[in-house]
Each structure stands twice: as structure tokens, then as C-alpha cells.
Design an enzyme around this catalytic site. Structure first.
Site: not given
Ligand code: PGA
Length: 248
Positions: A9, A11, A93, A95, A163, A169, A208
Site C-alpha cells: 500500500n 498510500k 483502511h 486512514e 491492521e 507506521g 509495521s
Molecule cells: P505500515 O502501513 O506498513 O507502514 O505500518 C501498513 C498499512 O497501513 O497498510
């Protein structure tokens, strides 16, 4: 057996120059041994799918509108994602749920729109840190699964990504026991509701995931892959994660 999937992803990261990373990954992994997906920003879907044509790496969107077309400035429909070469779309997601107030009902409506275009929906769920601290992680995930997945879900049209919001992140990863607890509960819930389809649905862990922790995470029961953010941006970071999944 559920399909193993390593999903990247990107983003809101990536311009034309970054297509070289996807090309490098495709060159390094001509036969990856699992499904591999990259979801770039909407502006790159068309070009990425062109770059990856003939490779085993699929292209996906990061969101779609529930409607096929219309007066929705700034939005992208599932029809458009498919037209641009996507075969998957990430939905719900955290976000999106936070930044755009997406509800479980919104995610369900978007999933129906994705399926109408034969896109595979990667439906995301996960608790916040406060919810986990309150002992509510399982119930939050159960509620999100109940509300975000429409009745017509199958193992072929739906992937679930767990998640935990606090792990995205941050470099903080749940223990393997915590991941197993949630993934086992998701499997139970999905099998109860969808029968054999629920038993076969791919369950990804996200938050992560890095080369250094991927093998351990993929060893957890009912983890069929990963949704990877930061570590999917560079071929050198994503490749070992894909290889760890293929070897799991
Ligand atoms: P990350 O993000 O691997 O940077 O923690 C995962 C995600 O939000 O899909």
C-alpha cells in the site's frame, strides 16, 4: 488453503519515478511463489499496470466510491480503477475511516461496487490503542467485520486485512500471540458466517511489517499474508517480505 498475498500500500507516496521500484520487484521475482499486489496512488494505477503487464504482480486501488459515476468531485469509481488496470482495491483502511469518516456501511457499499467490476476487495479492520487497552480489540474487529463485509463475500472476491491502528507506521507490532488471537477469532467469525468461503478467505496482517519481522508474522496461525505500507515502497524492502511469505 487460503491464497497467500503480499500486498503493498503506497498510500499518498509515489510519482512516475517510483515506477522503477515496481519494475525492479517484478524483475527480481519472476515467479514469486505467492500473490503480489501493489496499490499505488490513483494517479499511477494506469502506468503501474502497464509497467507490470505480463508480470505476476497485480495492481490495485486504495479506495473507490460506492457509485459507478456521477457528481462526486475528486472521487474515483471501481469502474475507473478497473479501466486503469486494477484488479484489487483496498477498502476501509483506518486512514480512510479517520480522514474521511468512512463507516462500516460505507465500506460495505464500496465492496459491492468493487465486486460489480470484478475487483477483489481488501477490506481493512483494526482497533485503536485505546480500544485495545480497554480490552475491546476482539469486539471492535468483530463489529467491523459484521458491518463492512456484505453478504455476497466469497474467498475469491474478498481479502480481509487486520491492521491494528496503533501498529500502522509506528514500528510497533503486536506480539504473535496478539496477532493469533485476532486472526483466529476472525477465522471463526468468517467461517460461521460464510461457511467454506469464510474458511478460505485470505487474512492479512498489516502494521509495521518489515523484512525483519515478516517470517515470524507469517508463521502465525491464520495469517495468510500482509498489507505493507512503508516497506512496500522500495523493491529491496518489499522483496524479502514477499520471499518470506512464499517460504512460509
Ligand atoms: P505500515 O502501513 O506498513 O507502514 O505500518 C501498513 C498499512 O497501513 O497498510
Amino acid at each position: 488453503m487460503p491464497t497467500k498475498l503480499a500486498a503493498g500500500n503506497w498510500k499518498m507516496n509515489g510519482i512516475a519515478a517510483n515506477l522503477a521500484e515496481a519494475e525492479a520487484l517484478a524483475t527480481a521475482l519472476p515467479a514469486p511463489g505467492c500473490e503480489v499486489l501493489i496499490c499505488p496512488p490513483a494517479t499511477l494505477i494506469d502506468r503501474l499496470s502497464t509497467v507490470l503487464a505480463g508480470s505476476p504482480i497485480a495492481t490495485g486501488g486504495q479506495d473507490c466510491h460506492a457509485a459507478a459515476k456521477g457528481a462526486h468531485t475528486g472521487d474515483t469509481s471501481a469502474v475507473m480503477l478497473k479501466d486503469a488496470g486494477a484488479t484489487y482495491v483496498i477498502l476501509g483502511h483506518s486512514e480512510r475511516r479517520t480522514d474521511h469518516d468512512e463507516t462500516d456501511a460505507d465500506v460495505a457499499a464500496k465492496s459491492e461496487a468493487a465486486w460489480a467490476e470484478d475487483l477483489i476487495a481488501v477490506i481493512c479492520v483494526g482497533e485503536t490503542e485505546a480500544e485495545r487497552d480497554a480490552g475491546d480489540a476482539l469486539s471492535v474487529v468483530a463489529t467491523q467485520l459484521a458491518g463492512s463485509i456484505p453478504e455476497a463475500a466469497t474467498a475469491a472476491n474478498t481479502v480481509i486485512a487486520y491492521e491494528p491502528v496503533w501498529a500502522i507506521g509506528t514500528g510497533r507490532v503486536p506480539t504473535t500471540e496478539q496477532i493469533a488471537e485476532v486472526h483466529n477469532d476472525m477465522r471463526r467469525i468468517l467461517s460461521d458466517r460464510f461457511g467454506a468461503e469464510g474458511a478460505e478467505m485470505s487474512l492479512l496482517y498489516g502494521g509495521s511489517v518489515k523484512a525483519g519481522n515478516a517470517a515470524e508474522i507469517f508463521g502465525v496461525t491464520n495469517v495468510d499474508g500482509a498489507l505493507v505500507g512503508g516497506a512496500s515502497l522500495k523493491a529491496a524492502d518489499f522483496q524479502p517480505i514477499v520471499e518470506a511469505l512464499a517460504a512460509s
